[in-house]
Design an enzyme around this catalytic site. Structure first.
Site: not given
Ligand code: 4NP
Length: 174
Positions: A24, A30, A141
């Protein structure tokens, strides 16, 4: 919708376990959920010696961090522990892993950007290609939203991982 077949599934043995990497953006919500869910399914079915399961993020913002507390809380309600430490996805991961599963289209394109040739390209799928109820093609997300988004992620990931494992299992040689 018919589920895709993975053209490249090789025979899976204890000597040469099948290597999966879920990807991800941040590797804290995710993909750690997918890694934990798939490890849990594999353990539950007595297949842990046949698979190696990991996750990574296309961005480095959260490198070194454990999974997000909301992701861990939701997973624990389903009996799943999330034990990952965030790391960034690297082009060498496309050599090492047999299958790389992107959570959304942006992750998918960022992974393909690192790919070098058909052998790499053919390893990359969207996780929701394996969702038996594909009402959309991305795992959304949940990072900036409330807890319901984390429950949604868990449910989508769980049914997609179960269906993916059903496809992979037929290639196990005991
Ligand atoms: P992930 O979620 O991609 O599912 O781990 C996110 C975690 C952090 C961020 C965006 C999505 N961020 O912008 O810091």
């Amino acid at each position: 919708m018919a589920e895709p077949t993975i053209q490249t599934i090789r025979p899976i043995t204890k000597e040469n376990p099948y290597r999966l990497c879920f990807v991800c953006l941040g590797n804290i919500c995710r993909s750690p959920t997918a890694e934990g869910v798939m490890q849990h399914e594999v353990n539950h079915q007595g297949l842990s010696s046949f698979f190696e399961i990991d996750s990574a993020g296309t961005a480095a913002y959260h490198v070194g961090e454990p999974a997000n507390s909301k992701s861990r809380k939701v997973a624990e309600e389903y009996g799943v522990k999330l034990l990952s430490t965030a790391r960034k996805f690297e082009s060498s991961d496309l050599d090492y892993f047999d299958l790389v599963l992107a959570m959304d289209r942006q992750n998918y394109h960022n992974i393909l950007h690192l790919a070098n040739g058909e052998a790499h390209h053919s390893k990359v799928y969207m996780l929701r290609d394996f969702d038996p109820q594909p009402d959309e093609d991305e795992v959304p997300d949940p990072y900036y939203g409330g807890i319901n988004g984390f429950y949604h992620v868990f449910e989508v990931v769980q049914r997609s991982c179960r269906s993916l494992l059903d496809q992979l299992k037929v290639k196990i040689e005991k």
